[in-house]
Structures are given as C-alpha cells and as structure tokens.
Design an enzyme around this catalytic site. Structure first.
Site, PDB file in Angstrom:
ATOM      1  N   LYS A 150       0.805  -1.214  -0.062  1.00 21.77           N
ATOM      2  CA  LYS A 150      -0.162  -0.071  -0.123  1.00 21.77           C
ATOM      3  C   LYS A 150       0.999   1.277   0.079  1.00 21.77           C
ATOM      4  O   LYS A 150       0.353   2.505  -0.324  1.00 21.77           O
ATOM      5  CB  LYS A 150      -0.825   0.156   1.286  1.00 21.77           C
ATOM      6  CG  LYS A 150      -1.733  -1.183   1.590  1.00 21.77           C
ATOM      7  CD  LYS A 150      -2.378  -0.916   3.026  1.00 21.77           C
ATOM      8  CE  LYS A 150      -2.999  -2.466   3.271  1.00 21.77           C
ATOM      9  NZ  LYS A 150      -3.302  -2.351   4.940  1.00 21.77           N
ATOM     10  N   GLY A 151       2.221   1.154   0.202  1.00 23.65           N
ATOM     11  CA  GLY A 151       2.947   2.298   0.584  1.00 23.65           C
ATOM     12  C   GLY A 151       3.082   3.043  -0.445  1.00 23.65           C
ATOM     13  O   GLY A 151       3.371   4.448   0.015  1.00 23.65           O
ATOM     14  N   GLU A 164       7.484   1.820  -6.451  1.00 23.80           N
ATOM     15  CA  GLU A 164       7.700   1.347  -5.115  1.00 23.80           C
ATOM     16  C   GLU A 164       7.790   2.801  -4.115  1.00 23.80           C
ATOM     17  O   GLU A 164       8.180   3.593  -4.498  1.00 23.80           O
ATOM     18  CB  GLU A 164       8.889   0.542  -4.816  1.00 23.80           C
ATOM     19  CG  GLU A 164       8.692  -0.981  -4.481  1.00 23.80           C
ATOM     20  CD  GLU A 164       8.157  -0.970  -3.016  1.00 23.80           C
ATOM     21  OE1 GLU A 164       7.208  -0.374  -2.560  1.00 23.80           O
ATOM     22  OE2 GLU A 164       8.365  -2.229  -2.497  1.00 23.80           O
ATOM     23  N   ASP A 165       7.699   2.497  -2.809  1.00 22.70           N
ATOM     24  CA  ASP A 165       7.731   3.602  -2.061  1.00 22.70           C
ATOM     25  C   ASP A 165       9.000   3.697  -1.462  1.00 22.70           C
ATOM     26  O   ASP A 165       9.628   4.906  -1.592  1.00 22.70           O
ATOM     27  CB  ASP A 165       6.675   3.466  -0.671  1.00 22.70           C
ATOM     28  CG  ASP A 165       6.889   1.969   0.000  1.00 22.70           C
ATOM     29  OD1 ASP A 165       7.715   1.104  -0.547  1.00 22.70           O
ATOM     30  OD2 ASP A 165       6.281   1.842   1.058  1.00 22.70           O
ATOM     31  N   ASP A 224      14.749  -1.004   0.457  1.00 16.89           N
ATOM     32  CA  ASP A 224      15.668  -1.228   1.604  1.00 16.89           C
ATOM     33  C   ASP A 224      16.551  -2.164   1.398  1.00 16.89           C
ATOM     34  O   ASP A 224      17.590  -2.112   0.996  1.00 16.89           O
ATOM     35  CB  ASP A 224      14.509  -1.343   2.902  1.00 16.89           C
ATOM     36  CG  ASP A 224      15.112  -1.339   4.230  1.00 16.89           C
ATOM     37  OD1 ASP A 224      16.103  -0.462   4.538  1.00 16.89           O
ATOM     38  OD2 ASP A 224      14.584  -2.135   5.108  1.00 16.89           O
ATOM     39  N   LYS A 279      17.291   3.614   0.289  1.00 16.47           N
ATOM     40  CA  LYS A 279      18.285   3.106   1.606  1.00 16.47           C
ATOM     41  C   LYS A 279      19.420   2.295   0.891  1.00 16.47           C
ATOM     42  O   LYS A 279      19.368   1.172   1.327  1.00 16.47           O
ATOM     43  CB  LYS A 279      17.598   2.721   2.764  1.00 16.47           C
ATOM     44  CG  LYS A 279      16.713   3.594   3.478  1.00 16.47           C
ATOM     45  CD  LYS A 279      16.547   2.880   4.783  1.00 16.47           C
ATOM     46  CE  LYS A 279      15.024   3.236   5.436  1.00 16.47           C
ATOM     47  NZ  LYS A 279      14.657   2.313   6.524  1.00 16.47           N
ATOM     48  N   PHE A 286      14.364   4.816  10.037  1.00 12.61           N
ATOM     49  CA  PHE A 286      13.016   4.261   9.583  1.00 12.61           C
ATOM     50  C   PHE A 286      12.121   5.462   9.537  1.00 12.61           C
ATOM     51  O   PHE A 286      12.231   6.557  10.266  1.00 12.61           O
ATOM     52  CB  PHE A 286      12.621   3.477  10.860  1.00 12.61           C
ATOM     53  CG  PHE A 286      11.275   2.561  10.276  1.00 12.61           C
ATOM     54  CD1 PHE A 286      11.478   1.343   9.874  1.00 12.61           C
ATOM     55  CD2 PHE A 286       9.985   3.016  10.422  1.00 12.61           C
ATOM     56  CE1 PHE A 286      10.447   0.644   9.003  1.00 12.61           C
ATOM     57  CE2 PHE A 286       8.835   2.247   9.940  1.00 12.61           C
ATOM     58  CZ  PHE A 286       9.231   1.167   9.164  1.00 12.61           C
ATOM     59  N   ASP A 342       4.259   3.597   6.504  1.00 13.10           N
ATOM     60  CA  ASP A 342       3.750   3.353   7.625  1.00 13.10           C
ATOM     61  C   ASP A 342       4.637   2.520   8.702  1.00 13.10           C
ATOM     62  O   ASP A 342       5.859   1.972   8.154  1.00 13.10           O
ATOM     63  CB  ASP A 342       2.368   2.209   7.623  1.00 13.10           C
ATOM     64  CG  ASP A 342       2.642   0.792   7.249  1.00 13.10           C
ATOM     65  OD1 ASP A 342       3.549   0.802   6.500  1.00 13.10           O
ATOM     66  OD2 ASP A 342       2.556   0.006   7.850  1.00 13.10           O
ATOM     67  N   ARG A 394       0.581   6.513   7.870  1.00 19.05           N
ATOM     68  CA  ARG A 394       0.296   6.717   6.528  1.00 19.05           C
ATOM     69  C   ARG A 394      -0.149   8.141   5.923  1.00 19.05           C
ATOM     70  O   ARG A 394       0.230   8.384   4.718  1.00 19.05           O
ATOM     71  CB  ARG A 394      -0.582   5.701   5.972  1.00 19.05           C
ATOM     72  CG  ARG A 394       0.215   4.266   5.739  1.00 19.05           C
ATOM     73  CD  ARG A 394      -0.819   3.481   4.941  1.00 19.05           C
ATOM     74  NE  ARG A 394      -0.588   2.007   5.045  1.00 19.05           N
ATOM     75  CZ  ARG A 394       0.115   1.362   4.967  1.00 19.05           C
ATOM     76  NH1 ARG A 394       1.159   1.842   3.930  1.00 19.05           N
ATOM     77  NH2 ARG A 394       0.314   0.039   4.992  1.00 19.05           N
TER      78      ARG A 394
HETATM   79  P1  IMP Z   1      12.704  -4.458   1.094  1.00 16.87           P
HETATM   80  O1  IMP Z   1      12.206  -5.823   0.741  1.00 16.87           O
HETATM   81  O2  IMP Z   1      13.580  -4.690   2.358  1.00 16.87           O
HETATM   82  O3  IMP Z   1      13.709  -3.514   0.161  1.00 16.87           O
HETATM   83  O4  IMP Z   1      11.710  -3.611   1.787  1.00 16.87           O
HETATM   84  C1  IMP Z   1      10.844  -2.870   1.230  1.00 16.87           C
HETATM   85  C2  IMP Z   1       9.674  -2.678   1.922  1.00 16.87           C
HETATM   86  O5  IMP Z   1       9.985  -2.512   3.570  1.00 16.87           O
HETATM   87  C3  IMP Z   1       9.001  -1.334   1.608  1.00 16.87           C
HETATM   88  O6  IMP Z   1       8.285  -1.386   0.521  1.00 16.87           O
HETATM   89  C4  IMP Z   1       8.374  -1.024   2.697  1.00 16.87           C
HETATM   90  O7  IMP Z   1       6.904  -1.271   2.878  1.00 16.87           O
HETATM   91  C5  IMP Z   1       9.283  -1.514   3.999  1.00 16.87           C
HETATM   92  N1  IMP Z   1      10.082  -0.469   4.470  1.00 16.87           N
HETATM   93  C6  IMP Z   1      11.521  -0.541   4.424  1.00 16.87           C
HETATM   94  N2  IMP Z   1      12.000   0.419   4.937  1.00 16.87           N
HETATM   95  C7  IMP Z   1      11.014   1.317   5.523  1.00 16.87           C
HETATM   96  C8  IMP Z   1      10.889   2.581   6.215  1.00 16.87           C
HETATM   97  O8  IMP Z   1      11.857   3.198   6.705  1.00 16.87           O
HETATM   98  N3  IMP Z   1       9.582   2.808   6.607  1.00 16.87           N
HETATM   99  C9  IMP Z   1       8.549   2.097   6.208  1.00 16.87           C
HETATM  100  N4  IMP Z   1       8.406   1.314   5.429  1.00 16.87           N
HETATM  101  C10 IMP Z   1       9.750   0.619   5.208  1.00 16.87           C
HETATM  102 MG    MG Z   2       5.960  -1.568   0.511  1.00 18.21          MG
END
Ligand code: IMP
Ligand code: MG
Length: 179
Positions: free
Chosen positions: A42-43, A98-99, A102, A130, A151, A158, A164
């Site tokens: 949803k982000g 994507e939002d 990470d 990040k 974070f 969220d 959000r």
């Molecule tokens: P990844 O698979 O570790 O790259 O994570 C991606 C997902 O983790 C994002 O789509 C977010 O939903 C969540 N996420 C990662 N870092 C943050 C943050 O700092 N705030 C909120 N959501 C995050």
């Molecule tokens: Mg996400």
C-alpha cells in the site's frame, strides 16, 4: 509534529517538486510507448497517484500487493504475493512503482517474477532508496531521494499501519519501534 516523530526528513513541497521531475523524465523516455505503471500496495499509493497525475504521456495502471512477513521494522527476506496483477504483461513496457527500497528483497523478487512473464521492458521507480541497507542487488532506474538508514513514515509509508496519511516524510523515533 506528532510526538512519535524525531524530525521531518522531506517536506511535501520537496516531494512534489521531485515527483514532477521524475514524471518529466518518464514522459521523455516512454513517449509513444503507453507504459504499464504498477503500484506496489500500500505504501506507494500517494507517490503513484501524484506521479501519474504529473505525467503527460498515456499510461495504464495495475496494482500488486506483496508482504515480507511481519509488521516490524525489518524485512525477513520471504516474500508472499497477496494480490497479483490483473492483466498479463507480456510485450508491455512495465514500470514498477515502489515507496522505498531497503534490503532490496521485495524488488529483486518481483523483478525475477515479472521477467518470467516476458515484458518488452522493465524498470524500477522508487520514491526513496536506502542503499546502505541493501542485501539483494537491484538496479533502480528512477529514484526520488537517497536517504540514510533511518526508519521513516508518512506520504504512504507506515509503521504497523500507522502514520500513512501524514503529508510529509518523518523520521520515526527509535523508542517507538525498539520496544
Ligand atoms: P525491502 O524488501 O527490504 O527492500 O523492503 C521494502 C519494503 O519495506 C518497503 O516497500 C516498505 O514497505 C518497507 N520499508 C522499508 N524501510 C521502511 C521505512 O523506513 N519505513 C517504512 N517502510 C519501510
Ligand atoms: Mg512496501
């Protein structure tokens, strides 16, 4: 400012300006291509919506929802599909929106999954990146802001479904998630 927030990281004005720049880049690079823009729920909802509004070329939209197990602040590396795309993507120019990237686990999984479906092209557009936290290698084609390892919440992002609807992006206090 909400008492759970440490500081504001990116204001709504800075977000809007950067979203406009990305929209113009996509307009230029996808002119005549009718790309399929995929919102990762949803982000990225608000980013997706603002980006599509700012774009001028024709585009189509679809939605996908994945979860990386757990409601905490860390990805577990296991990705499950909660809602798949509604149409095939074979032969389409796909841009996934994507939002935040990470660990990179979510997007490397989606990239591999989408590759099997043989799109004409595939690109990744993320509001936030990040890079210091990367575990799975992913190539980001469009990035709004590179941010340090904090974070963050707001503008769709969220923590356990909270914050959000904030219009700006904030650093969440560690005490909120390190309990
Ligand atoms: P990844 O698979 O570790 O790259 O994570 C991606 C997902 O983790 C994002 O789509 C977010 O939903 C969540 N996420 C990662 N870092 C943050 C943050 O700092 N705030 C909120 N959501 C995050
Ligand atoms: Mg996400």
């Amino acid at each position: 400012m909400h008492p759970d927030f440490e500081s504001m990281m990116i204001s709504k004005e800075e977000i809007a300006a950067r979203v406009g720049e990305i929209a113009r880049e996509i307009d230029r690079q996808y002119a005549g291509k009718n790309p399929l823009m995929v919102c990762v729920l949803k982000g990225s909802l608000f980013f997706f919506s603002d980006l599509l509004h700012a774009m001028e070329i024709p585009a189509e939209i679809d939605f996908i929802s994945v979860s990386s197990y757990g409601a905490g602040d860390k990805s577990t590396g296991k990705i499950t599909m909660k809602k798949d795309l509604s149409e095939p993507i074979e032969g389409r120019h796909v841009i996934i929106v994507e939002d935040i990237v990470d660990s990179g686990n979510t997007l490397s999984h989606l990239r591999d999954l989408f590759a099997e479906r043989q799109p004409a092209s595939f690109a990744i557009c993320t509001l936030l990146d990040k890079p210091s936290r990367r575990v799975s290698d992913v190539k980001v084609d469009y990035c709004g802001f590179r941010i340090p390892d904090e974070f963050i919440v707001g503008y769709g992002l969220d923590y356990a479904e909270r914050y959000r609807l904030e219009n700006d992006i904030y650093v969440l206090k560690r005490s909120v998630y390190e309990k």
